[in-house]
Each structure stands twice: as structure tokens, then as C-alpha cells.
Design an enzyme around this catalytic site. Structure first.
Site, mmCIF file in Angstrom:
data_model
loop_
_atom_site.group_PDB
_atom_site.id
_atom_site.type_symbol
_atom_site.label_atom_id
_atom_site.label_comp_id
_atom_site.label_asym_id
_atom_site.label_seq_id
_atom_site.Cartn_x
_atom_site.Cartn_y
_atom_site.Cartn_z
ATOM 1 N N SER A 42 0.753 -1.317 -0.109
ATOM 2 C CA SER A 42 0.089 0.038 -0.023
ATOM 3 C C SER A 42 0.773 1.216 -0.169
ATOM 4 O O SER A 42 0.377 2.520 -0.291
ATOM 5 C CB SER A 42 -0.945 0.075 1.190
ATOM 6 O OG SER A 42 -0.173 0.209 2.297
ATOM 7 N N LYS A 83 0.700 4.711 6.751
ATOM 8 C CA LYS A 83 -0.125 5.507 5.704
ATOM 9 C C LYS A 83 0.712 7.084 5.632
ATOM 10 O O LYS A 83 1.534 7.369 6.713
ATOM 11 C CB LYS A 83 -1.472 5.647 5.723
ATOM 12 C CG LYS A 83 -2.313 4.088 5.858
ATOM 13 C CD LYS A 83 -2.233 3.693 4.519
ATOM 14 C CE LYS A 83 -2.793 2.257 4.565
ATOM 15 N NZ LYS A 83 -2.389 1.345 3.718
#
Length: 186
Positions: A42, A83
Site C-alpha cells: 500500500s 500511511k
């Protein structure tokens, strides 16, 4: 008799030194720094699956997250995510045609991979109002996070905004594998 006392005293000194070392290691690990392993694609191309990093746990005790910080947060009781902070409290965020807009102003995302001038990692259009919670602006004590691999990332577009209480810390140092050792920033 004196020899035995000296040996016992030496042994006791070693035990004390080891206890102090373990205590310091525990305090450092619990409150200051911790290792984490990147799990999944990701954050590609910035972070690779299996990269090992150090999480700075105390930085947000004295400061707020900045745009584009790479953070670790509790996504669930069992899982932490890595993230990038995109939106900060009080801001409106949207992406239109692969362009990030904060409060209507275009913001360049230099960390996204480009090929022939085009983003290879496409971000589907979204607006803050379309995300879970349907906010018009990011509330206090929350941030909006996205993965760098926008086509393959479970982030604020699915799980909603992240509260400051969920944030474990900031990470910017890859220490393993050695050929990827580096600090990451914007």
C-alpha cells in the site's frame, strides 16, 4: 571466605546491570521507539513489503503531525497500518483527476511515482464528504491518511479519518534490508 564474597558481589553487580539494561530497553521500546515491518504494497513505491522501520513514538507528544508525514496507527486492536498524512484538522480534501486539492488549492505530491509525466498510481476521485463520516472539514484531533499506492491501499477512503489517539508515531527510517536503508520524507 573473602573470595566467595567478592564472587557473590560480582555476580550481584552483573544481575543489577542486566536488570537496568532490560528496564531501559523496555522503557525505550514502550515509550520512545519501536520497530515495525511494512506489510503489503500500500505504500509502494516509497515503502516495500518487508521493509523494517523505526517508529518514533514521542514526536507527536510534543508536536502535531505535518502533511506528508508517514505515520503508524492502530487500524484495529490487532493491526497497525502505515500511511501518509494528507489532510489536517480544519481542512477540506479532495482529489480530482489525480490532483490533490486542500481547501481548493492544488497541492503537489512529489512522492508519487511518475512515468512520462503521468502518475502510475491513480487516485480515484473523491471528496471528504464522500468518505465515512461525511465531514465537510476534518475535525480537530483527526487526520486524513492515504497510501502512496492509491490503487491498492486501505486508507481513509475506506476506514475514515484517523484520530490522534490511534496514532502510534511517525516513521522515517528504513533500517532493513541494508540495500534500502534510508530516511524517507516528502
Amino acid at each position: 571466605m573473602e573470595k566467595r564474597k567478592k564472587k557473590k558481589s560480582e555476580w550481584f553487580d552483573w544481575v543489577k546491570a542486566l536488570l537496568v539494561a532490560f528496564g531501559l530497553a523496555f522503557i525505550i521500546r514502550m515509550f520512545l521507539f519501536a520497530p515495525i515491518v511494512v506489510d503489503g504494497p500500500s505504500m509502494m513505491p516509497t515503502l516495500h513489503d518487508g521493509d523494517q522501520m523505526i517508529v518514533n513514538k514521542f514526536t507527536y507528544l510534543i508536536d502535531e503531525p505535518d502533511r506528508f508525514d508517514v505515520i503508524v496507527f492502530h487500524a484495529s486492536a490487532q493491526k497497525d497500518f502505515i500511511k501518509r498524512v494528507i489532510g489536517l484538522p480544519g481542512e477540506h480534501v479532495e482529489v480530482i483527476d489525480n490532483v490533490l486539492y486542500i481547501d481548493g488549492e492544488k497541492v503537489e505530491e512529489t512522492f508519487l511515482e511518475k512515468k512520462d509525466g503521468l502518475y502510475q498510481t491513480l487516485t480515484n476521485d473523491f471528496s471528504l464528504e464522500n468518505l465515512p463520516g461525511e465531514y465537510e472539514v476534518i475535525p480537530e484531533e483527526h487526520v486524513l491518511v492515504l497510501g502512496d499506492n492509491r490503487g491498492n491501499s486501505t486508507d481513509s477512503r475506506m476506514i475514515g479519518l484517523i484520530s490522534m489517539d490511534q496514532i502510534v508515531g511517525k516513521t522515517s527510517l528504513i533500517y532493513w534490508p541494508l540495500d534500502r536503508m534510508q530516511t524517507i520524507g516528502e
